[in-house]
Design a protein around this motif. Structure first.
Motif, PDB file in Angstrom:
ATOM      1  N   LEU A 250       2.866   4.499  -8.095  1.00 15.90           N
ATOM      2  CA  LEU A 250       2.088   3.520  -7.337  1.00 15.90           C
ATOM      3  C   LEU A 250       3.010   2.556  -6.612  1.00 15.90           C
ATOM      4  CD1 LEU A 250      -0.834   2.686  -6.722  1.00 15.90           C
ATOM      5  CD2 LEU A 250      -0.718   1.146  -8.669  1.00 15.90           C
ATOM      6  N   PHE A 251       4.095   2.154  -7.260  1.00 16.68           N
ATOM      7  CA  PHE A 251       5.057   1.253  -6.627  1.00 16.68           C
ATOM      8  C   PHE A 251       5.696   1.917  -5.398  1.00 16.68           C
ATOM      9  CE2 PHE A 251       9.333  -0.428  -6.033  1.00 16.68           C
ATOM     10  CZ  PHE A 251       9.078  -1.779  -5.944  1.00 16.68           C
ATOM     11  N   VAL A 252       6.180   3.140  -5.566  1.00 17.76           N
ATOM     12  CA  VAL A 252       6.847   3.843  -4.460  1.00 17.76           C
ATOM     13  C   VAL A 252       5.875   4.097  -3.313  1.00 17.76           C
ATOM     14  CG1 VAL A 252       7.941   6.032  -3.809  1.00 17.76           C
ATOM     15  CG2 VAL A 252       8.633   4.880  -5.906  1.00 17.76           C
ATOM     16  N   ALA A 253       4.695   4.605  -3.632  1.00 18.35           N
ATOM     17  CA  ALA A 253       3.721   4.881  -2.579  1.00 18.35           C
ATOM     18  C   ALA A 253       3.244   3.586  -1.918  1.00 18.35           C
ATOM     19  CB  ALA A 253       2.539   5.663  -3.149  1.00 18.35           C
ATOM     20  N   GLY A 254       3.129   2.497  -2.681  1.00 16.61           N
ATOM     21  CA  GLY A 254       2.752   1.206  -2.104  1.00 16.61           C
ATOM     22  C   GLY A 254       3.800   0.696  -1.140  1.00 16.61           C
ATOM     23  N   VAL A 255       5.078   0.844  -1.501  1.00 18.67           N
ATOM     24  CA  VAL A 255       6.158   0.434  -0.592  1.00 18.67           C
ATOM     25  C   VAL A 255       6.122   1.288   0.672  1.00 18.67           C
ATOM     26  CG1 VAL A 255       8.672   0.400  -0.300  1.00 18.67           C
ATOM     27  CG2 VAL A 255       7.646  -0.536  -2.370  1.00 18.67           C
TER      28      VAL A 255
ATOM     29  N   LEU B 297      -3.000  -3.221   1.796  1.00 16.45           N
ATOM     30  CA  LEU B 297      -3.247  -2.289   0.699  1.00 16.45           C
ATOM     31  C   LEU B 297      -1.943  -1.912  -0.015  1.00 16.45           C
ATOM     32  CD1 LEU B 297      -5.949   0.095   2.204  1.00 16.45           C
ATOM     33  CD2 LEU B 297      -6.257  -1.627   0.431  1.00 16.45           C
ATOM     34  N   GLY B 298      -0.873  -1.712   0.741  1.00 12.56           N
ATOM     35  CA  GLY B 298       0.417  -1.400   0.137  1.00 12.56           C
ATOM     36  C   GLY B 298       0.944  -2.539  -0.710  1.00 12.56           C
ATOM     37  N   ALA B 299       0.771  -3.774  -0.232  1.00 12.72           N
ATOM     38  CA  ALA B 299       1.235  -4.941  -0.993  1.00 12.72           C
ATOM     39  C   ALA B 299       0.457  -5.090  -2.297  1.00 12.72           C
ATOM     40  CB  ALA B 299       1.101  -6.206  -0.142  1.00 12.72           C
ATOM     41  N   VAL B 300      -0.846  -4.889  -2.248  1.00 12.36           N
ATOM     42  CA  VAL B 300      -1.651  -4.980  -3.465  1.00 12.36           C
ATOM     43  C   VAL B 300      -1.265  -3.862  -4.437  1.00 12.36           C
ATOM     44  CG1 VAL B 300      -4.002  -4.856  -4.383  1.00 12.36           C
ATOM     45  CG2 VAL B 300      -3.552  -6.183  -2.330  1.00 12.36           C
ATOM     46  N   ALA B 301      -1.005  -2.672  -3.918  1.00 11.76           N
ATOM     47  CA  ALA B 301      -0.581  -1.559  -4.782  1.00 11.76           C
ATOM     48  C   ALA B 301       0.726  -1.892  -5.496  1.00 11.76           C
ATOM     49  CB  ALA B 301      -0.440  -0.276  -3.965  1.00 11.76           C
ATOM     50  N   VAL B 302       1.657  -2.521  -4.804  1.00 13.56           N
ATOM     51  CA  VAL B 302       2.928  -2.914  -5.433  1.00 13.56           C
ATOM     52  C   VAL B 302       2.674  -3.955  -6.525  1.00 13.56           C
ATOM     53  CG1 VAL B 302       5.111  -4.106  -5.012  1.00 13.56           C
ATOM     54  CG2 VAL B 302       4.378  -2.293  -3.464  1.00 13.56           C
ATOM     55  N   LEU B 303       1.812  -4.927  -6.263  1.00  9.93           N
ATOM     56  CA  LEU B 303       1.496  -5.942  -7.269  1.00  9.93           C
ATOM     57  C   LEU B 303       0.821  -5.334  -8.501  1.00  9.93           C
ATOM     58  CD1 LEU B 303       0.261  -8.857  -4.987  1.00  9.93           C
ATOM     59  CD2 LEU B 303       2.418  -8.698  -6.229  1.00  9.93           C
ATOM     60  N   VAL B 304      -0.096  -4.392  -8.270  1.00 10.67           N
ATOM     61  CA  VAL B 304      -0.773  -3.740  -9.393  1.00 10.67           C
ATOM     62  C   VAL B 304       0.219  -2.914 -10.203  1.00 10.67           C
ATOM     63  CG1 VAL B 304      -2.507  -1.994  -9.986  1.00 10.67           C
ATOM     64  CG2 VAL B 304      -3.041  -3.760  -8.314  1.00 10.67           C
ATOM     65  N   SER B 305       1.179  -2.297  -9.532  1.00 10.05           N
ATOM     66  CA  SER B 305       2.179  -1.520 -10.273  1.00 10.05           C
ATOM     67  C   SER B 305       3.001  -2.408 -11.192  1.00 10.05           C
ATOM     68  CB  SER B 305       3.086  -0.737  -9.313  1.00 10.05           C
ATOM     69  OG  SER B 305       3.987  -1.600  -8.653  1.00 10.05           O
ATOM     70  N   MET B 306       3.233  -3.647 -10.784  1.00 16.17           N
ATOM     71  CA  MET B 306       3.942  -4.584 -11.665  1.00 16.17           C
ATOM     72  C   MET B 306       3.117  -4.859 -12.925  1.00 16.17           C
ATOM     73  SD  MET B 306       6.721  -5.127 -10.229  1.00 16.17           S
ATOM     74  CE  MET B 306       7.452  -4.914  -8.639  1.00 16.17           C
ATOM     75  N   GLY B 307       1.806  -4.961 -12.779  1.00 16.04           N
ATOM     76  CA  GLY B 307       0.935  -5.124 -13.941  1.00 16.04           C
ATOM     77  C   GLY B 307       0.948  -3.896 -14.840  1.00 16.04           C
ATOM     78  N   LEU B 308       1.073  -2.723 -14.233  1.00 14.86           N
ATOM     79  CA  LEU B 308       1.146  -1.500 -15.027  1.00 14.86           C
ATOM     80  C   LEU B 308       2.427  -1.441 -15.848  1.00 14.86           C
ATOM     81  CD1 LEU B 308      -0.229   1.142 -12.510  1.00 14.86           C
ATOM     82  CD2 LEU B 308      -1.286   0.398 -14.638  1.00 14.86           C
ATOM     83  N   PHE B 309       3.513  -1.960 -15.303  1.00 14.35           N
ATOM     84  CA  PHE B 309       4.760  -1.987 -16.066  1.00 14.35           C
ATOM     85  C   PHE B 309       4.630  -2.856 -17.318  1.00 14.35           C
ATOM     86  CE2 PHE B 309       6.924  -0.698 -12.025  1.00 14.35           C
ATOM     87  CZ  PHE B 309       7.444   0.483 -12.518  1.00 14.35           C
ATOM     88  N   SER B 310       3.763  -3.875 -17.251  1.00 17.70           N
ATOM     89  CA  SER B 310       3.545  -4.718 -18.426  1.00 17.70           C
ATOM     90  C   SER B 310       2.414  -4.183 -19.300  1.00 17.70           C
ATOM     91  CB  SER B 310       3.256  -6.158 -18.001  1.00 17.70           C
ATOM     92  OG  SER B 310       2.016  -6.223 -17.330  1.00 17.70           O
ATOM     93  N   ARG B 311       1.884  -3.014 -18.948  1.00 24.35           N
ATOM     94  CA  ARG B 311       0.824  -2.321 -19.710  1.00 24.35           C
ATOM     95  C   ARG B 311      -0.461  -3.140 -19.818  1.00 24.35           C
ATOM     96  NH1 ARG B 311       2.972   2.275 -23.155  1.00 24.35           N
ATOM     97  NH2 ARG B 311       5.101   2.425 -22.425  1.00 24.35           N
TER      98      ARG B 311
END
Length: 136
Positions: A28-33, A71-85
């Protein structure tokens, strides 16, 4: 009267589940970027995009770029939340990946191969986030 023992997951199963969430976060992070960069290209009206004169869904390239950028910026932010589980990030991640699949579907005439590649990436993110049980 039967009693059931609490269901315990093996360490290998828990590790695999955690690994899927991390993999989904990275994807999600890579695709968001990449969507962020596509948005910047569209806002700058780069020559990367081709014109599709007879396509049902026509968008102004600049406004389409802003949509991709947000949409890409939000995807990157959500991926950060996924890293924290975080559980909220799994739910929002599935929704964001779904929205980004739709956005990339609508941009197929302008950038077909890359749009299809990102659709596949986001579909994998949805699968990886949905296959993991709650609490893993």
């Amino acid at each position: 009267m039967t009693t059931t023992a609490p269901h315990h997951r093996s360490e290998a199963g828990q590790g695999a589940a955690g690994g899927l969430v991390v993999l989904a976060a990275v994807m999600l992070f890579v695709a968001g970027v990449l969507d962020l960069l596509r948005g910047v290209m569209a806002i700058a009206e780069d020559d990367v995009y081709v014109a599709a004169p007879n396509y049902l869904f026509k968008f102004d390239l600049t406004s389409w770029g802003w949509i991709q950028l947000v949409l890409g910026a939000v995807a990157v932010l959500v991926s950060m939340g996924l890293f924290s589980r975080a559980t909220w990030a799994r739910v929002v991640g599935v929704g964001m990946a779904g929205l980004l699949i739709i956005a990339n579907f609508l941009s197929i005439p302008y950038y077909p191969l890359w749009s299809l590649t990102l659709i596949a990436l986001y579909a994998f993110v949805i699968w990886a986030l949905c296959v993991v049980r709650r609490g893993d």
